[in-house]
Design an enzyme around this catalytic site. Structure first.
Site, PDB file in Angstrom:
ATOM      1  N   HIS A  88       0.828  -1.226   0.000  1.00 16.14           N
ATOM      2  CA  HIS A  88       0.000   0.000   0.000  1.00 16.14           C
ATOM      3  C   HIS A  88       0.859   1.272   0.000  1.00 16.14           C
ATOM      4  O   HIS A  88       0.324   2.378  -0.149  1.00 16.14           O
ATOM      5  CB  HIS A  88      -0.921   0.043   1.218  1.00 16.14           C
TER       6      HIS A  88
ATOM      7  N   ASP B   3      -2.707 -10.801  -2.166  1.00 17.65           N
ATOM      8  CA  ASP B   3      -3.261 -10.262  -0.926  1.00 17.65           C
ATOM      9  C   ASP B   3      -4.744  -9.924  -1.154  1.00 17.65           C
ATOM     10  O   ASP B   3      -5.144  -9.614  -2.274  1.00 17.65           O
ATOM     11  CB  ASP B   3      -2.472  -8.996  -0.555  1.00 17.65           C
TER      12      ASP B   3
ATOM     13  N   HIS C 148      -6.291  -7.361  -0.339  1.00 14.45           N
ATOM     14  CA  HIS C 148      -6.463  -5.938  -0.670  1.00 14.45           C
ATOM     15  C   HIS C 148      -5.713  -5.595  -1.950  1.00 14.45           C
ATOM     16  O   HIS C 148      -4.672  -6.179  -2.236  1.00 14.45           O
ATOM     17  CB  HIS C 148      -5.914  -5.063   0.464  1.00 14.45           C
TER      18      HIS C 148
ATOM     19  N   ASP D 259      -4.276 -12.860   3.841  1.00 15.64           N
ATOM     20  CA  ASP D 259      -5.581 -12.370   4.321  1.00 15.64           C
ATOM     21  C   ASP D 259      -6.745 -12.692   3.383  1.00 15.64           C
ATOM     22  O   ASP D 259      -7.884 -12.321   3.661  1.00 15.64           O
ATOM     23  CB  ASP D 259      -5.532 -10.868   4.648  1.00 15.64           C
TER      24      ASP D 259
HETATM   25 ZN   LIG Z   1      -4.103  -7.193   2.792  1.00 13.49          ZN
END
Ligand SMILES: [Zn+2]
Length: 351
Positions: free
Chosen positions: A127, A164, A166, A253
């Protein structure tokens, strides 16, 4: 016989500590990985290697100078840089080791020293943008590894596959207008999860158009749906792109037990997907595969995830986990998402 898999991790990654009482991105995440890796190393199944650091200026390969200076200064005191992302006295040392270790993993894989190299680092990185900390990330580890392989080893095409839960908005941003790094992300429908972006139509800019591939997955997406998305979208694009090296942003995740997300991968599903990635990587690049830890907040999953990575070179998964059946509504949504991704990519890739 020398192990075919290396895990690079160490206590230094536990020095990045949250200021308050609890935070999902906590030191225990890498502690359980280190303990499991040590057990596997003592049985000769993996090589356990020491993390490497880099000087602070190295971070400017992918981040603005001012931002790098800000992170270094802010890390002197425990504080939050955004609502999710903290720093403290041990953060800079951990973050610089995360950069150095991510690069080391890429280099060892590229040189063929191991078939699989797992950089189990924190803070995570995907991120972190050019000038912004976000989503528990300070510096973008995988972007740094890719950039340095390009600058120092002369690579012209690197693929980053992000599994991931996200969207890796930082990685996407850093390479958004370039085609020397192809970014393919599988992530939960951004309308239902942080960072709220990563739609199929966000596919790059200028030279980089078509080189950001966002495969959004509906909540409750299962192993089977991930494998379908891999075969229908990611794999054919990679075959045409012909990367010289493949790096993986490995977030655990997307697992069904993860407390922060709504996806339904099992460890068996991770194994099957990553095994596909390894087989393709070896066929297309003739090199090893490097994986960098991103998210994943269930400690059991992170611990058993080490065995998943250590078994990618084997024919069978190390753990059996009952895969759930996706509800009909999820499957329908998935089909629509796949068609939407293909339509967005139509001008750039034959799918
Ligand atoms: Zn994540």
């Amino acid at each position: 016989m020398q192990p075919q898999t290396a895990v690079i991790t160490g206590e230094v990654f536990e020095k990045h500590r949250p200021p308050g009482y609890s935070h999902p991105e906590r030191p225990a995440r890498v502690r359980v990985i280190r303990e499991e890796a040590a057990r596997l190393a003592s049985d000769g199944i993996v090589a356990l290697l020491e993390p490497r650091s880099v000087p602070l200026e190295e971070a400017t390969r992918v981040h603005d100078q001012d931002y790098v200076g800000m992170v270094a200064e802010a890390s002197e005191y425990p504080q939050y840089l955004d609502p999710d992302t903290y720093v403290g006295p041990g953060s800079l040392e951990a973050a610089l080791h995360a950069l150095g270790t991510a690069y080391e993993a890429a280099r060892l894989a590229y040189e063929g020293r191991y078939r699989v190299v797992y950089a189990a680092v924190r803070p995570p990185g995907h991120h972190a943008g050019k000038r912004r900390a976000a989503g528990f990330c300070l510096f973008n580890n995988i972007a740094y590894a890719a950039q340095r392989m390009i600058e120092d080893h002369g690579l012209k095409r690197i693929a980053i596959i992000d599994v991931d839960a996200h969207w890796g908005d930082g990685t996407a941003e850093i390479f958004y207008d370039r085609r020397d790094v192809l970014y393919i992300s599988f992530h939960q429908d951004p309308r239902t999860l942080y960072p709220g972006r990563g739609f199929p139509e966000e596919l790059g800019r200028g030279e980089g158009l078509g080189y950001t591939v966002n495969i959004m997955m509906p909540p409750l997406a299962t192993d089977q749906l991930y494998l379908k998305a891999w075969h229908e979208i990611a794999m054919p694009i990679l075959e045409r792109y012909k990367p010289q090296l493949i790096l993986v942003s490995l977030g655990f995740d997307a697992h069904k037990d993860d407390p922060l997300t709504d996806l339904a991968l099992t460890l068996e599903g991770y194994w099957a997907l990553l095994r596909e990635v390894l087989v393709l990587a070896e066929r297309l690049t003739g090199r090893g595969l490097a994986l960098m830890l991103e998210g994943g907040y269930d400690l059991r999953v992170l611990r058993d995830g080490v065995r998943v990575v250590a078994s990618l070179t084997e024919e069978e998964p190390p753990v059996r986990e009952e895969s759930v059946e996706a509800p009909g509504e999820t499957v329908g949504r998935f089909r629509r998402f796949v068609e939407r991704v293909k339509k967005a990519l139509e001008p750039y890739w034959e799918l």
